[in-house]
Design a protein around this motif. Sequence first.
Motif, mmCIF file in Angstrom:
data_model
loop_
_atom_site.group_PDB
_atom_site.id
_atom_site.type_symbol
_atom_site.label_atom_id
_atom_site.label_comp_id
_atom_site.label_asym_id
_atom_site.label_seq_id
_atom_site.Cartn_x
_atom_site.Cartn_y
_atom_site.Cartn_z
ATOM 1 N N ARG A 1 57.330 52.502 65.751
ATOM 2 C CA ARG A 1 59.267 52.027 64.400
ATOM 3 C C ARG A 1 58.534 50.699 65.041
ATOM 4 O O ARG A 1 58.100 49.743 64.503
ATOM 5 C CB ARG A 1 59.312 52.367 64.284
ATOM 6 C CG ARG A 1 60.615 51.860 63.104
ATOM 7 C CD ARG A 1 61.859 52.314 63.150
ATOM 8 N NE ARG A 1 62.761 51.614 64.572
ATOM 9 C CZ ARG A 1 63.469 52.013 65.269
ATOM 10 N NH1 ARG A 1 63.491 53.728 64.687
ATOM 11 N NH2 ARG A 1 63.841 51.765 65.752
ATOM 12 N N ASP A 2 58.502 50.062 66.159
ATOM 13 C CA ASP A 2 59.500 49.289 66.774
ATOM 14 C C ASP A 2 58.131 48.339 67.577
ATOM 15 O O ASP A 2 57.702 46.853 67.158
ATOM 16 C CB ASP A 2 60.669 49.071 67.805
ATOM 17 C CG ASP A 2 61.508 49.264 66.709
ATOM 18 O OD1 ASP A 2 61.677 50.006 65.692
ATOM 19 O OD2 ASP A 2 61.819 49.444 68.235
ATOM 20 N N PRO B 1 54.587 47.679 66.865
ATOM 21 C CA PRO B 1 53.869 46.651 65.867
ATOM 22 C C PRO B 1 54.859 45.669 65.013
ATOM 23 O O PRO B 1 54.250 44.155 65.795
ATOM 24 C CB PRO B 1 53.541 46.846 64.244
ATOM 25 C CG PRO B 1 53.377 48.815 64.861
ATOM 26 C CD PRO B 1 54.778 48.674 65.910
ATOM 27 N N ASP B 2 56.229 45.414 65.179
ATOM 28 C CA ASP B 2 56.137 43.930 65.330
ATOM 29 C C ASP B 2 56.676 43.645 66.021
ATOM 30 O O ASP B 2 57.139 42.040 66.541
ATOM 31 C CB ASP B 2 58.255 44.757 64.202
ATOM 32 C CG ASP B 2 57.817 45.057 62.621
ATOM 33 O OD1 ASP B 2 56.752 44.341 62.083
ATOM 34 O OD2 ASP B 2 58.680 45.345 62.719
ATOM 35 N N ALA B 3 57.117 43.627 67.059
ATOM 36 C CA ALA B 3 57.147 43.836 68.560
ATOM 37 C C ALA B 3 56.145 42.498 68.876
ATOM 38 O O ALA B 3 56.211 41.182 69.134
ATOM 39 C CB ALA B 3 57.813 43.940 69.501
ATOM 40 N N ILE C 1 53.725 41.080 66.938
ATOM 41 C CA ILE C 1 53.729 40.166 66.102
ATOM 42 C C ILE C 1 54.560 38.813 66.600
ATOM 43 O O ILE C 1 54.476 37.878 66.806
ATOM 44 C CB ILE C 1 53.717 40.796 64.622
ATOM 45 C CG1 ILE C 1 52.677 41.917 64.386
ATOM 46 C CG2 ILE C 1 53.817 39.475 63.616
ATOM 47 C CD1 ILE C 1 52.496 42.718 63.243
ATOM 48 N N THR C 2 55.870 38.963 67.057
ATOM 49 C CA THR C 2 56.783 38.565 67.291
ATOM 50 C C THR C 2 55.905 38.362 68.787
ATOM 51 O O THR C 2 56.362 36.506 68.974
ATOM 52 C CB THR C 2 57.859 39.787 67.543
ATOM 53 O OG1 THR C 2 58.385 39.547 66.005
ATOM 54 C CG2 THR C 2 59.328 38.234 67.402
ATOM 55 N N SER D 1 62.693 37.113 71.144
ATOM 56 C CA SER D 1 63.175 37.750 70.527
ATOM 57 C C SER D 1 62.647 38.969 70.076
ATOM 58 O O SER D 1 62.775 40.118 69.468
ATOM 59 C CB SER D 1 61.586 37.406 68.829
ATOM 60 O OG SER D 1 60.515 37.542 70.352
ATOM 61 N N VAL E 1 65.378 43.756 69.219
ATOM 62 C CA VAL E 1 64.303 44.988 68.559
ATOM 63 C C VAL E 1 64.137 46.024 69.755
ATOM 64 O O VAL E 1 64.565 47.856 68.963
ATOM 65 C CB VAL E 1 62.113 44.935 68.946
ATOM 66 C CG1 VAL E 1 61.721 46.414 68.807
ATOM 67 C CG2 VAL E 1 61.458 43.868 68.083
#
Length: 171
Positions: A125-126, A128-130, A132-133, A164, A168
């Motif tokens: 879940r986390d 991809p966002d981590a 990209i950030t 950032s 996450v």
Amino acid sequence: MALWRAYQRALTAHPWKVQVLTAGSLMGLGDVISQQLVERRGLQEHQTSRTLTMVSVGCGFVGPVVGGWYKVLDQLIPGTTKVDALKKMLLDQGGFAPCFLGCFLPLVGTLNGLSAQDNWAKLQRDYPDALITNYYVGCCPVRGCYLEFLPVLEGSSTLSLPPSITSVLQS
């Protein structure tokens, strides 16, 4: 300035120890800032164990791994020109960052008591966002300047972990 000079002397005399302690201190401070200013927990509700976990991860994982990586990176791409800095940033973000996050996130999940199944779900879940950030923060011109102008031993503590990413970890 005197404090900075003392830090530089300690870094020169004991680079590995100072890097590890710096990473742990910055991660602990980041967690305190997160709990007090972002989450507004107050001192009574502050989760000291969480802060100590972040200090431990900084000292035991982030400091040694990132410090070692920057030594390798400096050997792979010696030099301090703008082109060298760009090469270092591309290798760092393209090769190291995905692997580092893939290890860092499950480690923190495990230390927070997640089961293997929950940890895997959280990673899926986390991650991809981590990542990209991390690319937004990690590829910024300021970081490129650090890689260009700061020697490896100085740069590792500065570049340890984008703040950032810690958001996450708390979700």
